[in-house]
Design a protein around this motif. Structure first.
Motif, mmCIF file in Angstrom:
data_model
loop_
_atom_site.group_PDB
_atom_site.id
_atom_site.type_symbol
_atom_site.label_atom_id
_atom_site.label_comp_id
_atom_site.label_asym_id
_atom_site.label_seq_id
_atom_site.Cartn_x
_atom_site.Cartn_y
_atom_site.Cartn_z
ATOM 1 N N MET A 340 0.828 -1.303 -0.133
ATOM 2 C CA MET A 340 0.137 -0.088 -0.046
ATOM 3 C C MET A 340 0.883 1.390 -0.018
ATOM 4 N N GLU A 341 0.309 2.300 -0.360
ATOM 5 C CA GLU A 341 1.098 3.567 -0.507
ATOM 6 C C GLU A 341 0.018 4.638 0.100
ATOM 7 N N ALA A 342 0.313 5.581 0.778
ATOM 8 C CA ALA A 342 -0.602 6.873 1.265
ATOM 9 C C ALA A 342 -0.179 8.056 0.565
ATOM 10 N N CYS A 343 -1.093 8.957 0.156
ATOM 11 C CA CYS A 343 -0.904 10.070 -0.744
ATOM 12 C C CYS A 343 -0.219 11.023 0.495
ATOM 13 N N VAL A 344 -0.521 11.106 1.936
ATOM 14 C CA VAL A 344 -0.023 11.960 2.896
ATOM 15 C C VAL A 344 1.458 11.460 3.144
ATOM 16 N N MET A 345 2.548 12.496 2.984
ATOM 17 C CA MET A 345 3.812 12.288 3.371
ATOM 18 C C MET A 345 4.503 13.079 4.636
ATOM 19 N N ARG A 346 3.627 13.881 5.098
ATOM 20 C CA ARG A 346 4.096 14.410 6.224
ATOM 21 C C ARG A 346 2.841 15.083 7.011
ATOM 22 N N PRO A 347 2.986 15.537 8.431
ATOM 23 C CA PRO A 347 1.799 15.919 9.113
ATOM 24 C C PRO A 347 1.098 17.014 8.183
ATOM 25 N N MET A 348 -0.038 16.982 8.632
ATOM 26 C CA MET A 348 -1.061 18.316 7.726
ATOM 27 C C MET A 348 -2.263 17.868 8.186
ATOM 28 N N THR A 349 -3.121 19.051 8.089
ATOM 29 C CA THR A 349 -4.485 19.000 8.288
ATOM 30 C C THR A 349 -5.226 18.125 7.346
ATOM 31 N N ILE A 350 -6.497 17.854 7.724
ATOM 32 C CA ILE A 350 -7.147 17.081 7.032
ATOM 33 C C ILE A 350 -7.770 18.094 5.776
ATOM 34 N N GLU A 351 -8.119 19.381 5.843
ATOM 35 C CA GLU A 351 -8.169 20.190 4.919
ATOM 36 C C GLU A 351 -7.270 20.456 3.833
ATOM 37 N N ASN A 352 -5.961 20.436 4.266
ATOM 38 C CA ASN A 352 -4.731 20.606 3.516
ATOM 39 C C ASN A 352 -4.564 19.279 2.739
ATOM 40 N N ALA A 353 -4.876 18.142 3.234
ATOM 41 C CA ALA A 353 -4.721 16.883 2.402
ATOM 42 C C ALA A 353 -5.763 16.936 1.372
ATOM 43 N N LEU A 354 -7.152 17.183 1.510
ATOM 44 C CA LEU A 354 -8.181 17.271 0.907
ATOM 45 C C LEU A 354 -7.951 18.144 -0.232
ATOM 46 N N GLU A 355 -7.180 19.317 -0.236
ATOM 47 C CA GLU A 355 -7.234 20.374 -1.115
ATOM 48 C C GLU A 355 -6.005 19.719 -2.243
ATOM 49 N N LYS A 356 -4.912 19.204 -1.740
ATOM 50 C CA LYS A 356 -3.937 18.691 -2.349
ATOM 51 C C LYS A 356 -4.001 17.456 -3.064
ATOM 52 N N THR A 357 -5.258 16.917 -2.755
ATOM 53 C CA THR A 357 -5.180 15.357 -3.385
ATOM 54 C C THR A 357 -4.779 14.983 -4.839
ATOM 55 N N LYS A 358 -5.062 16.092 -5.566
ATOM 56 C CA LYS A 358 -4.873 15.959 -7.143
ATOM 57 C C LYS A 358 -3.242 16.264 -7.232
ATOM 58 N N GLN A 359 -2.681 16.736 -6.459
ATOM 59 C CA GLN A 359 -1.245 16.756 -6.396
ATOM 60 C C GLN A 359 -0.635 15.511 -5.908
ATOM 61 N N TYR A 360 -1.025 15.178 -4.862
ATOM 62 C CA TYR A 360 -0.320 13.951 -4.137
ATOM 63 C C TYR A 360 -0.744 12.607 -4.651
ATOM 64 N N LEU A 361 -1.782 12.512 -5.303
ATOM 65 C CA LEU A 361 -2.288 11.111 -5.632
ATOM 66 C C LEU A 361 -1.264 10.653 -6.795
ATOM 67 N N PRO A 362 -1.156 11.351 -7.851
ATOM 68 C CA PRO A 362 -0.192 10.883 -8.833
ATOM 69 C C PRO A 362 1.270 10.554 -8.341
ATOM 70 N N ASP A 363 1.772 11.455 -7.201
ATOM 71 C CA ASP A 363 2.757 11.233 -6.691
ATOM 72 C C ASP A 363 2.891 9.835 -5.762
ATOM 73 N N ALA A 364 1.909 9.516 -5.235
ATOM 74 C CA ALA A 364 1.823 8.418 -4.446
ATOM 75 C C ALA A 364 1.706 6.944 -5.335
ATOM 76 N N ALA A 365 1.177 7.112 -6.445
ATOM 77 C CA ALA A 365 1.126 6.185 -7.318
ATOM 78 C C ALA A 365 2.542 5.962 -8.172
ATOM 79 N N GLU A 366 2.941 7.129 -8.352
ATOM 80 C CA GLU A 366 4.381 7.129 -9.147
ATOM 81 C C GLU A 366 5.518 6.234 -7.834
#
Length: 384
Positions: A340-366
């Motif tokens: 498994m791989e998670a999108c979130v790589m560092r401590p952050m608020t849920i709001e910040n994680a949701l806002e940047k999902t489009k950026q973090y998700l391709p990175d996690a897949a890569e």
């Protein structure tokens, strides 16, 4: 390499189709020559018709049907290719259709659900998927069967009325008038509860109170359903009362099996069947799945669990990309997920994680596909 991406949505962030596309974007950076197929998966719950139609290019149809406690409602259902219809019984017989002052589970009927099924048959559909969550009824599907031509008569030969309060009166069940088209129709029931028809864990015992039943009425409903189950068991020489999901939607699960020959499946099993996941899994060399948060719920009838059952059957490697991953992953691995791989790589608020999902998700897949590539390279060296 053939890669199948079949994901749930990341609730509050991306729908399932968007999740799959962003995973493909990241995976494609590592394997640019791979062949991809995308399957956006719904979970079989409320909103399944909308979700499936959106993803399978279906169309809506609307028909006037009887509400659970009288009056009419315009109920929608969906039609897909290959004469397939997707229905939700809640559109015709759901609790939200009953005003608080009109709530009467003893008289509430699934007749409207039968009308909804008949409308789909009239449209030429011979493959019906029916979601049965959110019911206002507890009539064991008798109303549904009545709408499709069944007759339930008392000892005086008179047709019974509507609702679970009438079940005790049934002395004769005549299915000879049932719609002939049912004999050539496949009916799959999307059901996410495992309750038997009656008893302490049955339809009335667990769900009766939320539909307005008193303790005395729950006992009466149980007696009526046992009576009907005994009658039908004697008539058909089969007994489905203890089947998982028989008690779903006030016994509609049981009624669909007994009166129409339907098959009960969990919501995710039915959805995967509907979108042809098993066939596509056989094509794939690798399957990628995901959801907003991977935790113990993921292996309890959710999307990842349903997918892992089939990938295990065909010995296809399954990896998951999620918004976040819970502390204990051992059960996820035991269920058939390789890594498994998670999108979130560092401590952050849920709001910040949701806002940047489009950026973090391709990175996690890569990231996770780079690990896959390392494994392939090591395997190739071993073979040299």
């Amino acid at each position: 390499m053939n890669i199948l991406i079949a994901t749930d949505s990341y609730k509050g962030s991306l729908d399932s189709e968007e999740v799959a596309k962003y995973i493909r974007k990241g995976a494609g950076k590592v394997f640019p020559d791979a062949k991809f197929q995308i399957l956006a998966i719904a979970d079989g719950g409320e909103g399944t018709v909308d979700s499936i139609l959106r993803k399978q290019n279906g169309r809506y149809e609307t028909v006037q049907v009887l509400k659970p406690n009288g009056g009419n409602v315009q109920a929608r259902y969906g039609i897909l290719k290959n004469k397939t219809a997707v229905l939700e019984m809640a559109a015709a017989s759901g609790l939200p259709l009953v005003a608080l002052q009109d709530k009467d589970v003893m008289k509430a009927t699934t007749y409207g659900t039968g009308q909804l099924m008949k409308a789909a048959l009239d449209q030429g559909c011979r493959n019906l998927y029916i979601g049965i969550g959110g019911s206002a009824t507890n009539d064991a599907g008798v109303g549904m069967a009545q709408a499709l031509g069944a007759s339930f008569r008392d000892r005086d030969g008179k047709e019974i009325g509507f609702g679970g309060g009438e079940l005790e009166r049934i002395a004769e069940v005549d299915l000879s008038g049932m719609d002939e088209r049912l004999k050539t129709t496949k009916i799959t029931v999307m059901c996410d509860v495992t309750n038997p028809l009656y008893g302490p864990e049955g339809a009335a015992g667990i769900y009766g109170r939320q539909k307005g039943a008193t303790d005395q009425q729950i006992l009466q409903l149980d007696v009526g359903m046992k009576h009907l189950a005994d009658l039908m068991s004697e008539q058909t020489k089969e007994d489905n009362r203890w089947e998982k999901g028989a008690g779903a939607a006030g016994g509609l699960g049981w009624g669909l099996v007994v009166f129409t020959g339907a098959k009960l499946l969990s919501g995710i099993e039915a959805i995967l069947e509907l979108v042809g996941f098993e066939e596509k899994c056989q094509w794939a060399d690798l399957v990628i799945t995901g959801e907003g948060k991977i935790d113990m719920q993921s292996v309890c009838g959710k999307v990842i669990h349903g997918i892992s059952v089939i990938t295990t059957k065909y010995q296809k490697p399954l990896i998951a990309v999620a918004g976040s991953i819970d502390d204990d992953s051992s059960q996820i691995y035991a269920a058939g997920v390789e890594t498994m791989e998670a999108c979130v790589m560092r401590p952050m608020t849920i709001e910040n994680a949701l806002e940047k999902t489009k950026q973090y998700l391709p990175d996690a897949a890569e990231r996770i596909m780079r690990a896959v590539r390392v494994g392939i390279q090591m395997k190739e060296k071993e073979a040299m």
